[in-house]
Write a protein that holds these residues in place. Sequence first.
Motif, PDB file in Angstrom:
ATOM      1  N   GLU A 160       0.832  -1.210   0.000  1.00 54.84           N
ATOM      2  CA  GLU A 160       0.000   0.000   0.000  1.00 54.84           C
ATOM      3  C   GLU A 160       0.864   1.258   0.000  1.00 54.84           C
ATOM      4  O   GLU A 160       0.433   2.314  -0.422  1.00 54.84           O
ATOM      5  CB  GLU A 160      -0.935   0.010   1.211  1.00 54.84           C
ATOM      6  N   LYS A 161       2.092   1.137   0.492  1.00 53.36           N
ATOM      7  CA  LYS A 161       3.022   2.272   0.497  1.00 53.36           C
ATOM      8  C   LYS A 161       3.883   2.286  -0.759  1.00 53.36           C
ATOM      9  O   LYS A 161       4.892   3.001  -0.820  1.00 53.36           O
ATOM     10  CB  LYS A 161       3.925   2.201   1.730  1.00 53.36           C
ATOM     11  N   ASN A 162       3.538   1.437  -1.726  1.00 50.96           N
ATOM     12  CA  ASN A 162       4.283   1.328  -2.988  1.00 50.96           C
ATOM     13  C   ASN A 162       5.751   0.984  -2.803  1.00 50.96           C
ATOM     14  O   ASN A 162       6.608   1.398  -3.593  1.00 50.96           O
ATOM     15  CB  ASN A 162       4.164   2.625  -3.816  1.00 50.96           C
ATOM     16  N   SER A 163       6.049   0.243  -1.768  1.00 52.41           N
ATOM     17  CA  SER A 163       7.424  -0.229  -1.586  1.00 52.41           C
ATOM     18  C   SER A 163       7.639  -1.436  -2.493  1.00 52.41           C
ATOM     19  O   SER A 163       6.725  -2.238  -2.687  1.00 52.41           O
ATOM     20  CB  SER A 163       7.632  -0.621  -0.128  1.00 52.41           C
ATOM     21  N   ASN A 164       8.852  -1.562  -3.063  1.00 46.75           N
ATOM     22  CA  ASN A 164       9.079  -2.715  -3.941  1.00 46.75           C
ATOM     23  C   ASN A 164      10.004  -3.767  -3.365  1.00 46.75           C
ATOM     24  O   ASN A 164      10.136  -4.833  -3.929  1.00 46.75           O
ATOM     25  CB  ASN A 164       9.642  -2.328  -5.324  1.00 46.75           C
ATOM     26  N   VAL A 165      10.669  -3.468  -2.257  1.00 49.14           N
ATOM     27  CA  VAL A 165      11.565  -4.486  -1.716  1.00 49.14           C
ATOM     28  C   VAL A 165      11.653  -4.394  -0.188  1.00 49.14           C
ATOM     29  O   VAL A 165      11.708  -3.303   0.385  1.00 49.14           O
ATOM     30  CB  VAL A 165      12.964  -4.450  -2.387  1.00 49.14           C
ATOM     31  N   LEU A 166      11.633  -5.581   0.424  1.00 51.55           N
ATOM     32  CA  LEU A 166      11.845  -5.697   1.868  1.00 51.55           C
ATOM     33  C   LEU A 166      13.107  -6.536   2.038  1.00 51.55           C
ATOM     34  O   LEU A 166      13.231  -7.600   1.424  1.00 51.55           O
ATOM     35  CB  LEU A 166      10.649  -6.415   2.513  1.00 51.55           C
ATOM     36  N   TRP A 167      14.059  -6.057   2.837  1.00 54.86           N
ATOM     37  CA  TRP A 167      15.295  -6.829   3.033  1.00 54.86           C
ATOM     38  C   TRP A 167      15.664  -6.852   4.508  1.00 54.86           C
ATOM     39  O   TRP A 167      15.131  -6.085   5.308  1.00 54.86           O
ATOM     40  CB  TRP A 167      16.432  -6.277   2.162  1.00 54.86           C
ATOM     41  N   CYS A 168      16.570  -7.755   4.828  1.00 48.45           N
ATOM     42  CA  CYS A 168      17.008  -7.852   6.230  1.00 48.45           C
ATOM     43  C   CYS A 168      18.413  -8.454   6.279  1.00 48.45           C
ATOM     44  O   CYS A 168      18.890  -9.026   5.298  1.00 48.45           O
ATOM     45  CB  CYS A 168      16.049  -8.734   7.023  1.00 48.45           C
TER      46      CYS A 168
END
Length: 143
Positions: A98-106
């Motif tokens: 919903e926040k238009n983020s394209n990548v989650l990393w850790c």
Amino acid sequence: MIQIKEISAEETFPIRLKVLRKNIPLPYEFNGDFDKDTIHLGAFKNDKLIAVSSYMKASNKNFERNQYQLRGMATLTEYQGFGAGKLMLEKAVQILKEKNSNVLWCNARIAAVDFYKKQGFQTFGEKFDILYVGEHYVMLKKI
Ligand SMILES: CC(C)(COP(=O)(O)OP(=O)(O)OC[C@H]1O[C@@H](n2cnc3c(N)ncnc32)[C@H](O)[C@@H]1OP(=O)(O)O)[C@@H](O)C(=O)NCCC(=O)NCCS
């Protein structure tokens, strides 16, 4: 049944401390904990907080612009394996989309790499060491 809800930074601290900082002399409070874009999720079982995770805007040069870093993923030992981690990540992906983020990393501890793989993450680059904690891989999930 496990319910996922947004919680405050302070509510994450006891579980971070207990699960992630046992015998590890590093802070349990992170830069960015109180930033307006940061999201903290908690997993509740019968109204008891059993797992926490945090999602912070980040700027890793290897990834696209609208990226978030997952930090402080921890489930109380006695509640591990009941789906809390998976449910928090599913909720996070929904919110970040919903926040238009394209990548989650850790930065994933070696012991958690297979957990993240099951949730659709892949490793990126070489293994590296974090003092006191041990070996890690950067892992990412396209969203
Ligand atoms: C890693 C961790 C957050 C997983 O949370 P959890 O609530 O136990 O995970 P879930 O119950 O949602 O597990 C989802 C799936 O992953 C599997 N899984 C969980 N932890 C795993 C692990 N360490 N290695 C391999 N698979 C794992 C579960 O068996 C489950 O599989 P299924 O879908 O086939 O049933 C939790 O074990 C933990 O807090 N570990 C100690 C702290 C830690 O290492 N945090 C990560 C730091 S990077």
